[in-house]
Write a protein that holds these residues in place. Structure first.
Motif, short mmCIF file in Angstrom:
data_model
loop_
_atom_site.label_atom_id
_atom_site.label_comp_id
_atom_site.label_asym_id
_atom_site.label_seq_id
_atom_site.Cartn_x
_atom_site.Cartn_y
_atom_site.Cartn_z
N ILE A 37 -26.07 -10.08 28.33
CA ILE A 37 -25.63 -9.35 27.15
C ILE A 37 -26.59 -9.72 26.02
O ILE A 37 -27.05 -10.87 25.96
N GLN A 39 -27.74 -9.27 21.64
CA GLN A 39 -27.24 -9.00 20.30
C GLN A 39 -28.38 -9.10 19.30
O GLN A 39 -28.83 -10.20 18.97
N LYS A 43 -26.19 -7.44 14.31
CA LYS A 43 -25.63 -6.26 14.97
C LYS A 43 -24.64 -6.63 16.06
O LYS A 43 -24.29 -7.80 16.23
N GLY A 44 -24.19 -5.62 16.79
CA GLY A 44 -23.16 -5.83 17.79
C GLY A 44 -23.72 -6.22 19.15
O GLY A 44 -24.91 -6.50 19.30
N LEU A 45 -22.83 -6.25 20.12
CA LEU A 45 -23.13 -6.74 21.47
C LEU A 45 -23.41 -5.58 22.42
O LEU A 45 -22.71 -4.56 22.40
N TRP A 47 -24.09 -4.85 26.54
CA TRP A 47 -24.16 -5.31 27.93
C TRP A 47 -25.41 -4.76 28.58
O TRP A 47 -25.69 -3.56 28.50
N TYR A 94 -27.63 -13.44 25.83
CA TYR A 94 -26.60 -14.31 26.38
C TYR A 94 -26.42 -14.03 27.87
O TYR A 94 -26.51 -12.87 28.30
N PHE A 107 -16.02 -11.38 30.50
CA PHE A 107 -17.09 -12.28 30.05
C PHE A 107 -16.54 -13.63 29.57
O PHE A 107 -16.16 -13.80 28.42
N TRP A 110 -19.60 -18.10 28.31
CA TRP A 110 -20.90 -17.60 27.86
C TRP A 110 -21.86 -18.77 27.72
O TRP A 110 -21.45 -19.90 27.46
N GLY A 111 -23.14 -18.47 27.84
CA GLY A 111 -24.15 -19.43 27.44
C GLY A 111 -24.25 -19.45 25.92
O GLY A 111 -23.64 -18.62 25.24
N GLN A 112 -25.03 -20.36 25.39
CA GLN A 112 -25.15 -20.48 23.94
C GLN A 112 -26.04 -19.39 23.35
O GLN A 112 -26.00 -19.16 22.14
N PHE B 37 -12.77 -10.66 21.70
CA PHE B 37 -13.62 -11.83 21.52
C PHE B 37 -13.71 -12.18 20.04
O PHE B 37 -13.67 -11.31 19.18
N ALA B 44 -21.93 -18.16 20.35
CA ALA B 44 -21.63 -17.11 21.32
C ALA B 44 -20.20 -16.62 21.12
O ALA B 44 -19.34 -17.35 20.61
N TYR B 88 -14.49 -8.68 18.29
CA TYR B 88 -14.94 -7.53 19.07
C TYR B 88 -13.92 -7.22 20.17
O TYR B 88 -13.43 -8.13 20.83
N PHE B 97 -19.98 -1.50 30.74
CA PHE B 97 -19.01 -2.23 29.94
C PHE B 97 -19.48 -2.19 28.49
O PHE B 97 -20.63 -2.51 28.19
N PHE B 99 -18.75 -2.72 24.12
CA PHE B 99 -18.07 -3.44 23.06
C PHE B 99 -17.84 -2.51 21.87
O PHE B 99 -18.64 -1.59 21.63
#
Lengths: 120, 108
Positions: A37, A39, A43-45, A47, A94, A107, A110-112, B37, B44, B88, B97, B99
């Protein structure tokens, strides 16, 4: 508990290939789905795609022509390659577990995240 | 592709107040495969709610989710200082998928 850690170059030149690896620790990568994913700043996320430990993949249609994901169960790792990058691909990337086709998990964790900048 | 819209864009509230966040889908979300989320600056996202109404492990009970079909709600019953963040919604019933654009909850 399961932890994820992204690694890879933080700077990629335009038109080149972005390559990232996610290492899973604290549990086995097997029999789960894993995603990337991204970002952009502020802004937004979005996939990018998902891979199962068998190697089967689903990609976001908006990126499908440029994305390749792979998995190495012996190293508990999965990877992302995004080719022909432009400045629009600059983002925090991510990795995360899920989602499963049956919807039993999404999800988490998550990783950092790792910042990848596309610039010459 | 299911498009998610969230409202409001920003919610300005004081600690102790109730927050109600909305998420609307462009088509029905199968089997309520809708998650929420929380994301704080430089971190994250963290899973709060899955299956529209089930709290993830370790999530305080002041967070609750509801809804089905195309309309979903995240409620924070009493805002704590650590709850000011961006939220989100996300659907995971079918690929791709997606968001929502997020709702920022900030301090009034």
């Amino acid at each position: 508990q399961v932890q994820l850690q992204e690694s890879g170059p933080g700077l990629v030149k335009p038109s080149e290939t972005l390559s990232l690896t996610c290492t899973v620790s604290g549990g086995s990568i097997s029999r789960y789905y894993w995603s990337w994913i991204r970002q952009p700043a502020g802004k937004g996320l979005e996939w990018i795609g998902r891979i199962y430990t068998s190697g089967s993949t689903n990609y976001n249609p908006s990126l499908k022509s440029r994305v390749t994901m792979s998995v190495d169960t012996s190293k508990n790792q999965f990877s992302l390659k995004l080719n022909s990058v432009t400045a629009a691909d600059t983002a925090v990337y991510y990795c995360a577990r899920g989602p499963s086709p049956g919807g039993s998990y999404t999800f988490d964790p998550w990783g950092q995240g790792t910042l990848v900048t596309v610039s010459s | 592709e299911i498009v998610l819209t969230q409202s409001p864009g920003t919610l300005s509230l004081s600690p102790g107040e109730r927050a109600t966040l909305s998420c609307r889908a462009s088509q029905s979300v199968s089997s309520s495969y809708l998650a929420w989320f929380q994301q704080k600056p430089g971190q994250a996202p963290r899973l709060l709610i899955y299956g529209a109404s089930s709290r993830a492990t370790g999530i305080p009970d002041r967070f609750s989710g509801s809804g089905s079909g195309t309309d979903f709600t995240l409620t924070i019953s009493r805002l704590e200082p650590e709850d000011f963040a961006v939220y989100y919604c996300q659907h995971y019933g079918s690929s791709p998928f997606t968001f929502g654009p997020g709702t920022k909850v900030d301090i009034k």
